[in-house]
Design a protein around this motif. Structure first.
Motif, mmCIF file in Angstrom:
data_model
loop_
_atom_site.group_PDB
_atom_site.id
_atom_site.type_symbol
_atom_site.label_atom_id
_atom_site.label_comp_id
_atom_site.label_asym_id
_atom_site.label_seq_id
_atom_site.Cartn_x
_atom_site.Cartn_y
_atom_site.Cartn_z
ATOM 1 N N ILE A 9 -34.201 -28.477 22.326
ATOM 2 C CA ILE A 9 -33.683 -28.996 23.596
ATOM 3 C C ILE A 9 -32.167 -28.905 23.536
ATOM 4 C CG2 ILE A 9 -33.499 -31.023 25.099
ATOM 5 C CD1 ILE A 9 -36.251 -31.922 24.076
ATOM 6 N N VAL A 10 -31.581 -28.180 24.481
ATOM 7 C CA VAL A 10 -30.115 -28.089 24.541
ATOM 8 C C VAL A 10 -29.626 -29.172 25.491
ATOM 9 C CG1 VAL A 10 -28.114 -26.618 24.958
ATOM 10 C CG2 VAL A 10 -30.291 -25.588 24.239
ATOM 11 N N GLY A 11 -28.938 -30.191 24.959
ATOM 12 C CA GLY A 11 -28.436 -31.296 25.776
ATOM 13 C C GLY A 11 -29.249 -32.557 25.558
ATOM 14 N N GLY A 12 -28.599 -33.568 25.025
ATOM 15 C CA GLY A 12 -29.294 -34.829 24.716
ATOM 16 C C GLY A 12 -28.929 -35.947 25.663
ATOM 17 N N GLY A 13 -28.716 -35.621 26.946
ATOM 18 C CA GLY A 13 -28.474 -36.656 27.965
ATOM 19 C C GLY A 13 -29.797 -37.294 28.365
ATOM 20 N N VAL A 14 -29.806 -37.926 29.550
ATOM 21 C CA VAL A 14 -31.019 -38.660 29.935
ATOM 22 C C VAL A 14 -32.214 -37.718 30.108
ATOM 23 C CG1 VAL A 14 -30.693 -38.672 32.478
ATOM 24 C CG2 VAL A 14 -31.855 -40.577 31.354
ATOM 25 N N ILE A 15 -31.959 -36.500 30.595
ATOM 26 C CA ILE A 15 -33.080 -35.594 30.841
ATOM 27 C C ILE A 15 -33.636 -35.057 29.512
ATOM 28 C CG2 ILE A 15 -33.769 -33.404 31.916
ATOM 29 C CD1 ILE A 15 -33.259 -35.631 33.987
ATOM 30 N N GLY A 16 -32.769 -34.499 28.681
ATOM 31 C CA GLY A 16 -33.240 -33.954 27.400
ATOM 32 C C GLY A 16 -33.914 -35.018 26.558
ATOM 33 N N SER A 17 -33.360 -36.221 26.572
ATOM 34 C CA SER A 17 -33.914 -37.282 25.731
ATOM 35 C C SER A 17 -35.233 -37.806 26.293
ATOM 36 C CB SER A 17 -32.890 -38.416 25.571
ATOM 37 O OG SER A 17 -31.750 -37.895 24.911
ATOM 38 N N ALA A 44 -20.597 -36.473 29.562
ATOM 39 C CA ALA A 44 -21.937 -36.229 30.111
ATOM 40 C C ALA A 44 -22.039 -36.904 31.484
ATOM 41 C CB ALA A 44 -22.985 -36.787 29.165
ATOM 42 N N SER A 45 -22.906 -36.401 32.331
ATOM 43 C CA SER A 45 -23.050 -36.986 33.672
ATOM 44 C C SER A 45 -23.734 -38.348 33.619
ATOM 45 C CB SER A 45 -23.881 -36.062 34.563
ATOM 46 O OG SER A 45 -23.247 -34.817 34.653
ATOM 47 N N THR A 46 -24.650 -38.504 32.689
ATOM 48 C CA THR A 46 -25.468 -39.730 32.695
ATOM 49 C C THR A 46 -24.622 -41.006 32.681
ATOM 50 O OG1 THR A 46 -27.273 -38.518 31.673
ATOM 51 C CG2 THR A 46 -27.364 -40.918 31.530
ATOM 52 N N PRO A 47 -23.715 -41.203 31.705
ATOM 53 C CA PRO A 47 -22.990 -42.484 31.707
ATOM 54 C C PRO A 47 -22.032 -42.628 32.885
ATOM 55 C CG PRO A 47 -22.568 -41.218 29.685
ATOM 56 C CD PRO A 47 -23.325 -40.334 30.600
ATOM 57 N N ARG A 48 -21.756 -41.553 33.602
ATOM 58 C CA ARG A 48 -20.812 -41.601 34.728
ATOM 59 C C ARG A 48 -21.517 -41.756 36.076
ATOM 60 N NH1 ARG A 48 -15.502 -39.345 33.389
ATOM 61 N NH2 ARG A 48 -15.369 -39.385 31.137
ATOM 62 N N SER A 49 -22.838 -41.907 36.003
ATOM 63 C CA SER A 49 -23.639 -41.988 37.221
ATOM 64 C C SER A 49 -23.542 -43.376 37.860
ATOM 65 C CB SER A 49 -25.083 -41.700 36.810
ATOM 66 O OG SER A 49 -25.987 -42.179 37.752
ATOM 67 N N ALA A 50 -23.884 -43.448 39.150
ATOM 68 C CA ALA A 50 -23.919 -44.747 39.840
ATOM 69 C C ALA A 50 -25.224 -45.488 39.559
ATOM 70 C CB ALA A 50 -23.751 -44.548 41.336
ATOM 71 N N GLY A 51 -26.190 -44.805 38.975
ATOM 72 C CA GLY A 51 -27.426 -45.476 38.571
ATOM 73 C C GLY A 51 -28.332 -45.914 39.710
ATOM 74 N N GLY A 52 -28.170 -45.322 40.888
ATOM 75 C CA GLY A 52 -29.012 -45.701 42.034
ATOM 76 C C GLY A 52 -30.440 -45.192 41.854
ATOM 77 N N CYS A 208 -31.410 -28.347 29.045
ATOM 78 C CA CYS A 208 -31.164 -29.671 29.663
ATOM 79 C C CYS A 208 -29.677 -29.973 29.556
ATOM 80 C CB CYS A 208 -31.970 -30.750 28.951
ATOM 81 S SG CYS A 208 -33.745 -30.481 28.949
ATOM 82 N N ALA A 209 -28.855 -28.950 29.762
ATOM 83 C CA ALA A 209 -27.419 -29.079 29.489
ATOM 84 C C ALA A 209 -26.614 -29.569 30.688
ATOM 85 C CB ALA A 209 -26.876 -27.750 28.986
ATOM 86 N N GLY A 210 -27.277 -30.091 31.703
ATOM 87 C CA GLY A 210 -26.579 -30.722 32.834
ATOM 88 C C GLY A 210 -25.601 -29.766 33.499
ATOM 89 N N LYS A 230 -17.372 -31.987 40.934
ATOM 90 C CA LYS A 230 -16.787 -33.302 40.625
ATOM 91 C C LYS A 230 -17.197 -34.360 41.647
ATOM 92 C CE LYS A 230 -12.282 -34.468 41.333
ATOM 93 N NZ LYS A 230 -10.858 -34.636 40.972
ATOM 94 N N ARG A 231 -17.478 -35.553 41.149
ATOM 95 C CA ARG A 231 -17.761 -36.705 42.016
ATOM 96 C C ARG A 231 -17.005 -37.914 41.476
ATOM 97 N NH1 ARG A 231 -18.713 -33.776 45.457
ATOM 98 N NH2 ARG A 231 -20.704 -33.101 46.258
ATOM 99 N N GLN A 232 -16.259 -38.604 42.350
ATOM 100 C CA GLN A 232 -15.475 -39.762 41.888
ATOM 101 C C GLN A 232 -16.154 -41.080 42.264
ATOM 102 O OE1 GLN A 232 -11.112 -39.572 42.514
ATOM 103 N NE2 GLN A 232 -11.546 -37.753 43.727
#
Ligand SMILES: Cc1cc2nc3c(=O)[nH]c(=O)nc-3n(C[C@H](O)[C@H](O)[C@H](O)COP(=O)(O)OP(=O)(O)OC[C@H]3O[C@@H](n4cnc5c(N)ncnc54)[C@H](O)[C@@H]3O)c2cc1C
Length: 388
Positions: A9-17, A44-52, A208-210, A230-232
């Motif tokens: 698995i390439v990428g250990g973010g929320v999807i790969g994990s 990584a995108s996961t920790p920067r997400s709004a979590g909705g 799974c490299a986002g 980019k998303r702020q």
């Protein structure tokens, strides 16, 4: 050095994990090696997400994926516990609310039909009913809204760590190295080459490299319609507390906001050039977010920025939805990318689906075939009207 493993698995973010966890939890007996280039997950995108987390989508497939995932998030702390330590993810079921102006209500009514047909307890609200949820809401220019009380938001970093810890406990092998290229041999994937020169051989490689998925796919000559965008998000304090906790609320302008502790975080999908860019600006708040926020909730007129950040969507440029499943041109190559702004709420279902596809060559729980990359060549796009 050369190594052999069964699944890469390439990428250990929320999807790969999530994929690694689901495979092992479902009884996969081979060795799973996850490559993650950044152990801190800073970019990584996961920790920067709004979590909705919402079921308020307009395509049946996205509604079904979210419904499955929501149920998984409800039992996540217990399911991912390590011994007596629960995997807390701070899932706040405070609802998700789309506000409507003018003719937008007609559109929400159409969405409501799809949602209720798929079992979502979505409610159409009149403008006065909106104030039962947010008493301070300015409603003069609104006609109503669409609300789902079961939805809400969670802490994305904790979800990712929950999957990582559990996957490791079940035997997943996380290697904190960067994959330089995916390798192939005679029409089949054969493994990966790392930046440090090591070779890992495997008959199955998942991308799974986002936001970096298109770049890594390019190394094996396969282009995918995904680009980094980019998303702020800006977090701010305000003077007068609100009566109720906020649902994740989407203003008719597209600006969204929700509580984060006693502050609020807000964001908006502004038009930007594609690329990896982590700069955030106070001007974005003052010029784009704040006028909308202060109009919608007068308590936000006095606002003080607490922090901000930028994260990257892995944006599917054709239909803004996830691309999941095996690639028809390269045996053993699987994709799980292009989640755009809704990967957190899809991670549990996608992990489960790919576990089934890899172990049994078919989907069992939810049919994710519609999300395969082949939809672009056959022009069977996913029409999703609720992209945030
Ligand atoms: C600002 C923002 C707000 C969002 N809000 C929401 C929301 O409210 N709800 C929702 O559902 N979703 C939301 N999302 C989307 C969601 O965060 C993503 O869809 C999801 O986190 C994607 O997870 P991932 O594992 O694919 O990507 P990532 O978390 O980025 O993980 C990919 C990993 O791959 C690693 N990697 C990349 N290339 C290599 C390589 N060559 N070798 C080794 N490792 C590599 C990276 O270091 C990274 O850790 C938001 C995203 C952003 C940016």
């Amino acid at each position: 050095m050369e190594h052999h493993t069964d699944v890469i698995i390439v990428g250990g973010g929320v999807i790969g994990s999530s994929v690694a966890y689901n495979l092992l939890q479902d009884g996969f007996e081979g060795e799973i090696t996850i490559f993650e280039k950044d152990k801190t997950y800073e970019f990584a995108s996961t920790p920067r997400s709004a979590g909705g987390i919402r079921q308020l989508f307009t395509s049946a497939i996205n509604v079904q994926i979210s419904r499955y995932s929501l149920q998984k998030y409800l039992t996540f702390p217990e399911d991912m516990a390590i011994g007596l330590e629960k995997a807390e993810i701070d899932f706040q079921q405070r609802g998700y609310l789309f506000l409507a102006k003018d003719n937008q209500m007609e559109y929400l009514r159409k969405q409501h039909v799809v949602q209720t047909r798929n079992g979502v307890p979505a409610e159409l609200l009149s403008k006065n009913e909106l104030q039962a949820i947010i008493p301070e809401l300015h409603i003069n220019d609104l006609v109503g809204g669409l609300y789902c009380a079961e939805d809400g938001y969670l802490d994305p970093y904790s979800v990712m760590q929950g999957y990582i810890r559990k996957a490791k406990q079940l035997g997943a092998n996380y290697v904190y190295e960067e994959v330089d290229a995916i390798c192939k041999e005679k029409g089949s994937v054969s493994g990966v080459k790392l930046r440090n020169g090591d070779l890992y051989h495997a008959p199955i490689v998942l991308n799974c490299a986002g936001a970096w998925a298109p770049a890594i796919s390019g190394t094996v000559g396969i282009s995918i319609p995904v680009e980094p965008l980019k998303r702020q998000i800006i977090q701010f304090d305000f003077a007068k507390p609100l009566e109720n906790d906020l649902p994740l609320t989407v203003d008719p302008s597209g600006v969204y906001f929700r509580h984060e502790g006693s502050s609020v975080i807000a964001g908006y999908s502004e038009k930007v050039k594609p690329g990896i860019d982590f700069k955030w600006s106070r001007e974005f708040f003052y010029e784009t977010l704040w006028p909308v926020l202060a109009h919608r909730i007068p308590n936000f007129e006095k606002a003080k920025i607490k922090s901000g950040w930028a994260g990257i969507y892995s944006m599917n440029t054709i239909d803004q939805n996830a691309i999941i499943g095996s690639h028809p041109q390269l045996k053993g190559y699987y994709l799980a990318c292009g989640f755009s702004g809704h990967g957190m709420q899809q991670a549990p279902a996608v992990g489960k689906g790919l576990s089934e596809l890899i172990r049994t060559q078919k989907y069992e729980t939810l049919d994710l075939n519609q999300l395969s990359i082949e939809r672009f060549s056959t022009n069977k796009l996913i029409t999703e009207g609720a992209i945030v």
